[in-house]
Design a protein around this motif. Structure first.
Motif, mmCIF file in Angstrom:
data_model
loop_
_atom_site.group_PDB
_atom_site.id
_atom_site.type_symbol
_atom_site.label_atom_id
_atom_site.label_comp_id
_atom_site.label_asym_id
_atom_site.label_seq_id
_atom_site.Cartn_x
_atom_site.Cartn_y
_atom_site.Cartn_z
ATOM 1 N N LEU A 151 98.584 -23.159 80.167
ATOM 2 C CA LEU A 151 97.925 -23.880 79.073
ATOM 3 C C LEU A 151 96.996 -22.936 78.310
ATOM 4 O O LEU A 151 97.009 -22.914 77.071
ATOM 5 C CB LEU A 151 97.145 -25.075 79.629
ATOM 6 C CG LEU A 151 96.348 -25.895 78.617
ATOM 7 C CD1 LEU A 151 97.244 -26.437 77.520
ATOM 8 C CD2 LEU A 151 95.630 -27.029 79.330
ATOM 9 N N ALA A 152 96.230 -22.133 79.041
ATOM 10 C CA ALA A 152 95.345 -21.160 78.385
ATOM 11 C C ALA A 152 96.158 -20.144 77.586
ATOM 12 O O ALA A 152 95.790 -19.797 76.456
ATOM 13 C CB ALA A 152 94.483 -20.453 79.426
ATOM 14 N N CYS A 210 99.116 -20.593 76.225
ATOM 15 C CA CYS A 210 99.640 -21.269 75.025
ATOM 16 C C CYS A 210 98.563 -21.386 73.955
ATOM 17 O O CYS A 210 98.843 -21.212 72.758
ATOM 18 C CB CYS A 210 100.186 -22.650 75.387
ATOM 19 S SG CYS A 210 101.753 -22.609 76.262
ATOM 20 N N MET A 211 97.330 -21.652 74.363
ATOM 21 C CA MET A 211 96.236 -21.748 73.386
ATOM 22 C C MET A 211 95.967 -20.389 72.750
ATOM 23 O O MET A 211 95.811 -20.294 71.528
ATOM 24 C CB MET A 211 94.980 -22.312 74.050
ATOM 25 C CG MET A 211 95.132 -23.763 74.437
ATOM 26 S SD MET A 211 93.714 -24.634 75.168
ATOM 27 C CE MET A 211 92.658 -23.406 75.791
ATOM 28 N N SER A 266 98.787 -19.525 70.433
ATOM 29 C CA SER A 266 98.708 -20.320 69.208
ATOM 30 C C SER A 266 97.666 -19.765 68.246
ATOM 31 O O SER A 266 97.914 -19.682 67.035
ATOM 32 C CB SER A 266 98.398 -21.788 69.542
ATOM 33 O OG SER A 266 99.455 -22.356 70.282
ATOM 34 N N VAL A 267 96.526 -19.363 68.769
ATOM 35 C CA VAL A 267 95.478 -18.776 67.920
ATOM 36 C C VAL A 267 95.967 -17.461 67.311
ATOM 37 O O VAL A 267 95.784 -17.212 66.112
ATOM 38 C CB VAL A 267 94.168 -18.576 68.717
ATOM 39 C CG1 VAL A 267 93.170 -17.728 67.950
ATOM 40 C CG2 VAL A 267 93.558 -19.926 69.075
ATOM 41 N N SER A 299 104.781 -22.837 70.508
ATOM 42 C CA SER A 299 103.634 -22.597 71.384
ATOM 43 C C SER A 299 102.795 -23.862 71.553
ATOM 44 O O SER A 299 102.337 -24.171 72.659
ATOM 45 C CB SER A 299 102.781 -21.458 70.815
ATOM 46 O OG SER A 299 101.704 -21.187 71.660
ATOM 47 N N LEU A 300 102.602 -24.586 70.473
ATOM 48 C CA LEU A 300 101.832 -25.830 70.547
ATOM 49 C C LEU A 300 102.565 -26.876 71.387
ATOM 50 O O LEU A 300 101.939 -27.587 72.193
ATOM 51 C CB LEU A 300 101.542 -26.365 69.149
ATOM 52 C CG LEU A 300 100.564 -25.533 68.320
ATOM 53 C CD1 LEU A 300 100.525 -26.029 66.876
ATOM 54 C CD2 LEU A 300 99.179 -25.544 68.936
ATOM 55 N N GLY A 351 102.247 -25.982 74.938
ATOM 56 C CA GLY A 351 100.880 -26.285 75.356
ATOM 57 C C GLY A 351 100.700 -27.762 75.671
ATOM 58 O O GLY A 351 100.035 -28.114 76.650
#
Length: 152
Positions: free
Chosen positions: A84-85, A87-88, A91-92, A124-125, A128
């Motif tokens: 999850l981290a 993917c975040m 995404s950024v 990616s979102l 996530g």
């Protein structure tokens, strides 16, 4: 603790296979050509080159371990938190590159991937969201061990 229904169990397994399998596949492609992956990371212009090298060498192996952990349900909660981290962070980085108008390969599935940045960002979102759903489900379905009872 709620008992999972057969449908929820099937959804969770499909989510695990999708998330874990995607990260395993992507990591394998990156491991096969680490120099190209380092170059893809460097094209984002977010890290100094030595940082891109470290990330390019170690990140795929983190993805392998986490992908296997999710599929095999071994240390699943920690692996889901890491994915999850990731993917975040992905995404950024993708949004940053897209906003800055960079014409680069995302590097998600090795150097030859053809997806543009907004497609990679959407993927990616979505991954996530899957990781978050699986993580939240793992918190709800795994019971805490029973407290110790006094002898006697």
């Amino acid at each position: 603790m709620a008992i999972p229904t057969p449908l929820k169990t099937a959804v969770l397994w499909c989510g695990r296979l999708l998330l874990g399998g995607t990260f395993l596949y992507a990591a394998t492609l990156k491991i096969m050509n680490p120099a190209a992956f380092v170059a893809d990371i460097d094209h984002y212009r977010l890290l100094p080159y030595p940082g891109a090298v470290v990330l390019g060498v170690y990140l795929p192996w983190i993805e392998v371990v986490c992908g296997l952990a999710v599929v095999l349900r071994w240390r699943e909660r920690g692996a889901l938190a890491l994915l999850l981290a990731l993917c975040m962070v992905f995404s950024v980085a993708l949004a940053s590159a897209w906003i800055r108008g960079l014409d680069i390969n995302c590097g998600c599935f090795g150097h030859g991937a053809t997806a543009n940045l907004h497609q990679a960002l959407a993927r990616s979102l979505i991954l996530g969201v899957v990781a978050l759903y699986l993580f939240r489900s793992s918190l709800q379905t795994k019971a805490c061990p029973a407290p110790l009872q006094p002898a006697g």
